[in-house]
Design an enzyme around this catalytic site. Structure first.
Site, PDB file in Angstrom:
ATOM      1  N   HIS A  14     -35.971   5.662   5.612  1.00  0.00           N
ATOM      2  CA  HIS A  14     -34.775   5.587   4.772  1.00  0.00           C
ATOM      3  C   HIS A  14     -35.030   6.457   3.551  1.00  0.00           C
ATOM      4  O   HIS A  14     -35.938   6.199   2.774  1.00  0.00           O
ATOM      5  CB  HIS A  14     -34.489   4.150   4.356  1.00  0.00           C
ATOM      6  CG  HIS A  14     -33.318   4.049   3.413  1.00  0.00           C
ATOM      7  ND1 HIS A  14     -32.098   4.631   3.683  1.00  0.00           N
ATOM      8  CD2 HIS A  14     -33.198   3.476   2.183  1.00  0.00           C
ATOM      9  CE1 HIS A  14     -31.272   4.403   2.680  1.00  0.00           C
ATOM     10  NE2 HIS A  14     -31.915   3.716   1.758  1.00  0.00           N
ATOM     11  N   ASP A  16     -33.791   7.747   0.196  1.00  0.00           N
ATOM     12  CA  ASP A  16     -33.042   7.868  -1.048  1.00  0.00           C
ATOM     13  C   ASP A  16     -33.410   9.213  -1.661  1.00  0.00           C
ATOM     14  O   ASP A  16     -34.575   9.445  -2.004  1.00  0.00           O
ATOM     15  CB  ASP A  16     -33.418   6.741  -2.011  1.00  0.00           C
ATOM     16  CG  ASP A  16     -33.210   5.367  -1.396  1.00  0.00           C
ATOM     17  OD1 ASP A  16     -32.054   5.040  -1.096  1.00  0.00           O
ATOM     18  OD2 ASP A  16     -34.205   4.640  -1.212  1.00  0.00           O
ATOM     19  N   ASP A 126     -28.823   0.340   3.624  1.00  0.00           N
ATOM     20  CA  ASP A 126     -29.053  -0.310   2.341  1.00  0.00           C
ATOM     21  C   ASP A 126     -27.823  -0.247   1.454  1.00  0.00           C
ATOM     22  O   ASP A 126     -27.920  -0.342   0.237  1.00  0.00           O
ATOM     23  CB  ASP A 126     -30.245   0.345   1.636  1.00  0.00           C
ATOM     24  CG  ASP A 126     -30.801  -0.532   0.522  1.00  0.00           C
ATOM     25  OD1 ASP A 126     -30.485  -1.729   0.492  1.00  0.00           O
ATOM     26  OD2 ASP A 126     -31.551  -0.010  -0.323  1.00  0.00           O
ATOM     27  N   HIS A 354     -26.207   5.411  -2.814  1.00  0.00           N
ATOM     28  CA  HIS A 354     -26.126   4.151  -3.549  1.00  0.00           C
ATOM     29  C   HIS A 354     -27.007   4.120  -4.787  1.00  0.00           C
ATOM     30  O   HIS A 354     -26.630   3.507  -5.792  1.00  0.00           O
ATOM     31  CB  HIS A 354     -26.428   2.961  -2.626  1.00  0.00           C
ATOM     32  CG  HIS A 354     -27.635   3.118  -1.779  1.00  0.00           C
ATOM     33  ND1 HIS A 354     -27.580   3.587  -0.494  1.00  0.00           N
ATOM     34  CD2 HIS A 354     -28.938   2.878  -2.025  1.00  0.00           C
ATOM     35  CE1 HIS A 354     -28.801   3.614   0.027  1.00  0.00           C
ATOM     36  NE2 HIS A 354     -29.643   3.203  -0.876  1.00  0.00           N
TER      37      HIS A 354
END
Length: 915
Positions: A14, A16, A126, A354
């Site tokens: 994941h 980010d 997420d 996010h």
């Protein structure tokens, strides 16, 4: 269902792009990860595949540094070993617009198709809660599933698992949207790292798998068990094939496979078709409402409010101004700048992950976001200027040039890019006269001639020749320049004026021409919207301002009176960028009773404005205990810090404005923030007795309970909004619209007060460590815009919601000359009717060249949409959000097309134009 168990181990990371480290530091680690992945795939067929986090921007980020590896990357994607898409980025769903989410899916698919096929995986690992229309959006994208980590029990904050009160019986569920769309939901009940760092050593592997298999079986509805091998910025597990071999030897009754999402879904669906276990159905929004309320991350909606405001402006300029104007210009013969739109959207969407748009990263991240917002906005503004100029030059303004006096007429065109006819106050800066430096007068003489240019004795005319009430501000001598397409830049000096007036009944997606002209004739009679010193009144609304700056509003249509509006509230905040936490025992401070300085700012026939100023003493910050608790990583609900006894002055400036034809009251709030660790809200008591309210969300007016679920323990019940929130009864209602203020709360105070957050100041990121964020204290000047729209109880039928949507979009006004043209004043390319339909977008499709328009049904009932194209076309068709051309609708070559819209349906209509 068979007794056989299969452990599907899916390799992923994941990613980010930015969070607790700035973008480029994460970027370096990404390059290292993909380098290792390509080497592993080249050398080992046992390492079957890798899921690239559902976002194609990872490909761009990697190839920016490693362009020489493009062929290797493409080969593994084509072979199905690297799975990409469907998104461009992994966005926050509540803080980004519906159209931004559509562009995200469109661009993700377009980019994925350059390498291979996009994964048809609804991936939200997420995302901080999910909007209710997600199932419909997925199905319209050809996706029948959603993988997600938050929003439904049993997953809570910090990846902890609940022991009861599940919303779903299993980690697999049926998710149904408000329109009835149903997809398979896969909840990462044990998080998207439940198969992370699988041991090769037998003893460690046995301990690992005994625990992990039991955890997965606790929630799984079948024997198909999903294990996610990776986590946030997790490096590749190179020895995974060996670890799988160890597990297989230890547990011969379980089949361990290095799997991927498509294979897992095939196996899962085959099991589910046997129907031995019935899945739970979850309906609508997934917002973690069945939790204690301390870990929902909802207050990311108010972290660094300035980012949300910049995002609202950027989204609106692209989807509600630039795209419609470029479409109108395209219909008139100008090339549609697809390449610029893709660049501007991509640049904007790089701020939509996010941890970015939520404002919950370190300061360096959000500084870079400001630059991206500016870059995207500058491109949008360039498209708007080019399109508006082309349109204005295409409008027939010869009606303003019929006499010698009219030789000095200065025409301009007001453009309404919203989906509804519009009346409102408009301002434009006009060059009354220009003198180019190329004409050789010298700077001093050029300046003198422009300074002495006569601007007296002029009137403002509409397209029927009627003189309108207006005000003129002489801006004096100003410098400007042209950038012609065929020659070097052309500087000039000009005499500039600013005109303000009421533009009336400008058609939806259309325009109207005006002129400032030296014409004889009586000016319209002066009038005022003041009915007393501090009383503003028009045919629909009466506003009376009290000595403390609060005001009452009477809605003349219903007779309803709303009191104590516009009071400011201030509380301490010892939370973080993720969550608000008021100190124990804290009592909110308010401006109720605090004397205000009140001044009339504007008194014209078309608008009245009043300025209200407060100097408010509030605590300077939290006390010293907060820093100690932050350094000790005390979980914020358990903190004991209080507000400081030291105070600072919070300077507030509020401007209330009422327009002659307005259905609402405009509020501008300016805050000079000198305090830390606090929150400022504006309060709007409704005194409407109801247990529910409505909030604008993505393609949906979401109905929400005023009271949270029984499990909720957090005293605060703040929630997300986009354009507005509404409290309505059977005979009266109040809609509070906003620009980029994404957090509100309907207070449980007996008055159903709508509280809108204007500013929240905190000093740390929060989450898993100590990350100070001094810039999140948001010191300095901040300005917020709101609109109060009273109505008769139905926000849809009354037009209040349409007014709130119009409030989002600015007018476009452009100066031109006296000339003939192909477009008449009053032009619009199409008309439409549908009281329950909300207009969303108008753009041109890059592949087909078709004009694409989108609406959604605001109601939960069947309705009709009447579309009347006023342009030459071959036929109309109905399509999904990927905007692929489909078969013609029956009778769609006619001048009118009636469409049936299902409850809450999102409908996209393509118009195949005549060549």
């Amino acid at each position: 269902m068979t007794n056989q168990k299969t452990a599907h181990i899916v390799s992923h990371t994941h990613w980010d792009r930015e969070w607790y480290l700035p973008y480029e530091k994460h970027h370096v680690r990404l390059v290292q990860l993909v380098d290792a992945l390509l080497d592993k795939l080249d050398s080992s067929t046992a390492f079957r595949s890798f899921y690239l986090d559902g976002q194609t921007i990872i490909l761009e980020d990697y190839l920016q540094v490693r362009p020489e590896n493009k062929e290797r990357l493409e080969r593994h994607i084509r072979d199905g070993r690297i799975l990409i898409g469907p998104w461009y980025i992994l966005q926050d769903a509540f803080l980004t617009s519906g159209e931004a989410n559509v562009r995200n899916m469109q661009i993700g698919h377009q980019d994925a198709l350059k390498y291979g096929e996009p994964s048809k995986i609804g991936y939200f690992p997420d995302t901080f809660g999910l909007v209710g229309q997600t199932p419909q959006l997925m199905l319209q994208s050809g996706i029948k599933n959603a993988f997600f980590g938050r929003g439904v029990k049993p997953t809570g904050f910090n990846n902890t698992v609940s022991d009861g009160g599940y919303e779903s019986s299993f980690s697999e569920l049926i998710w149904e949207g408000p329109d009835g769309s149903r997809i398979l939901g896969i909840l990462f009940a044990n998080w998207y790292s439940n198969g992370n760092e699988v041991p090769v050593d037998e003893a460690a592997a046995r301990e690992f798998w005994d625990r992990k298999l039991a955890d997965a079986e606790k929630y799984a509805s079948t024997g198909e068990l999903l294990f996610m091998n990776g986590c946030d910025h997790q490096p590749l597990q190179l020895d995974l094939p060996e670890a799988i071999a160890t597990a297989q030897a230890l547990y011969p009754e379980v089949e361990f496979i290095h799997s991927n999402f498509p294979d897992y879904l095939d196996a899962l669906n085959a099991e589910l078709e046997q129907g031995e276990r019935e899945l739970s159905s979850v309906t609508g929004e997934l917002r973690s409402q069945r939790t204690d309320g301390w870990g929902t991350l909802v207050n990311t909606a108010s972290a660094r409010v300035y980012l949300k405001q910049m995002n609202q402006k950027g989204q609106t300029l692209l989807e509600k101004v630039a795209e419609p104007l470029a479409s109108i210009a395209g219909l008139a013969g100008k090339d549609y700048p697809h390449h610029l739109f893709t660049y501007a959207w991509k640049t904007l969407m790089q701020n939509h992950p996010h941890d970015s748009i939520c404002g919950c990263s370190v300061d360096e991240v959000h500084r870079e976001m400001v630059t991206r917002f500016d870059k995207s906005r500058h491109v949008a503004e360039s498209i708007i200027e080019d399109s508006a100029r082309f349109i204005a030059e295409s409008v027939d303004t010869s009606i303003f040039g019929g006499s010698a006096e009219d030789a000095q007429a200065v025409p301009f065109v007001a453009m309404n890019t919203t989906g509804w006819s519009r009346t409102g106050t408009v301002s434009i800066e006009l060059d009354a006269a220009r003198l180019y430096l190329r004409e050789g007068y010298g700077l001093e003489e050029t300046a003198r001639r422009m300074r002495e240019f006569d601007i007296s004795g002029r009137v403002l005319l509409d397209d029927s020749g009627k003189a309108l009430a207006f005000t003129m501000e002489d801006l004096g001598l100003e410098f400007g320049y042209d950038l012609p397409d065929d020659k070097f830049r052309q500087p000039f000096m000009c005499r500039r004026v600013k005109l303000t007036f009421e533009a009336e009944d400008v058609p939806a997606l259309g325009l109207r021409a005006y002129a400032w002209a030296a014409q004889q004739g009586a000016a319209p009679a002066e009038s005022s919207l003041f009915n007393g010193e501090h009383v503003l009144e028009n045919p629909a609304i009466r506003v009376e301002i009290g000595g403390d700056g609060s005001f009452s509003l009477q809605h003349k249509v219903t007779g309803a009176v709303y009191r104590d509006l516009g009071i400011y509230e201030n509380t301490g905040d010892i939370g973080n960028e993720y969550m608000y936490r008021q100190p124990d025992g804290g009592i909110p401070l308010t401006t109720k009773g605090l004397k205000a300085a009140i001044t009339v700012l504007e008194d014209t026939p078309y608008r009245a404005s009043v300025e209200i100023k407060h100097a408010w003493e509030i605590p300077a910050s939290a006390d010293a205990a907060l820093k100690k608790e932050q350094l000790a990583l005390v979980y914020y609900p358990e903190r004991k810090a209080q507000r400081s006894s030291d105070t600072v002055t919070l300077e507030l400036r509020t401007v209330l404005s009422l327009e002659r034809g307005g259905k609402g009251v405009h509020i501008e709030s300016a805050i000079n923030n000198a305090a830390k660790d606090h929150r400022v809200r504006m309060l709007f008591p409704t005194d409407i007795q109801t247990s529910v309210h409505y909030a604008d969300s993505m393609f949906e007016i979401a109905k929400r309970d005023n009271e949270p679920a029984a499990e909720w323990q957090n005293p605060s019940n703040t929630q997300h909004q986009q354009a507005f929130v509404d409290v309505s009864g059977t005979e009266a209602g109040m809609t509070v619209a906003n620009l980029g203020l994404n957090e509100y709360e309907v207070l449980r105070d007996g008055r159903n007060t709508i509280a809108v957050t204007l500013l929240r100041s905190v000093g740390e990121l929060g989450d898993w460590g100590w990350f100070p964020t001094p810039e999140a204290q948001c010191l300095g000047e901040h300005t917020a815009q709101l609109m109060l729209i009273p109505h008769a109880g139905d926000g849809v039928a009354s037009g209040a919601y349409a007014g709130a949507y119009q409030f989002q979009a600015p007018w476009t006004v452009f100066q031109t000359g006296v000339h003939t043209g192909t477009l008449a004043s009053g032009y619009t390319p199409l008309a439409w009717k549908g009281a329950e339909a909300a207009f969303s977008s108008m753009k041109m499709n890059e592949i087909t060249g078709d004009l694409l328009l989108r609406w959604y049904n605001m109601s939960g009932s069947q309705t009709q949409l009447d579309v009347q194209p006023g342009l030459p076309h071959e036929y109309l068709y109905k399509t999904g959000i990927l905007e692929e051309r489909t078969s013609p609708l029956p009778d769609s070559r006619d001048a009118r097309q009636l469409l049936e819209l299902g409850p809450c349906e999102i409908v996209t209509v393509g118009i195949h134009l005549q060549p």
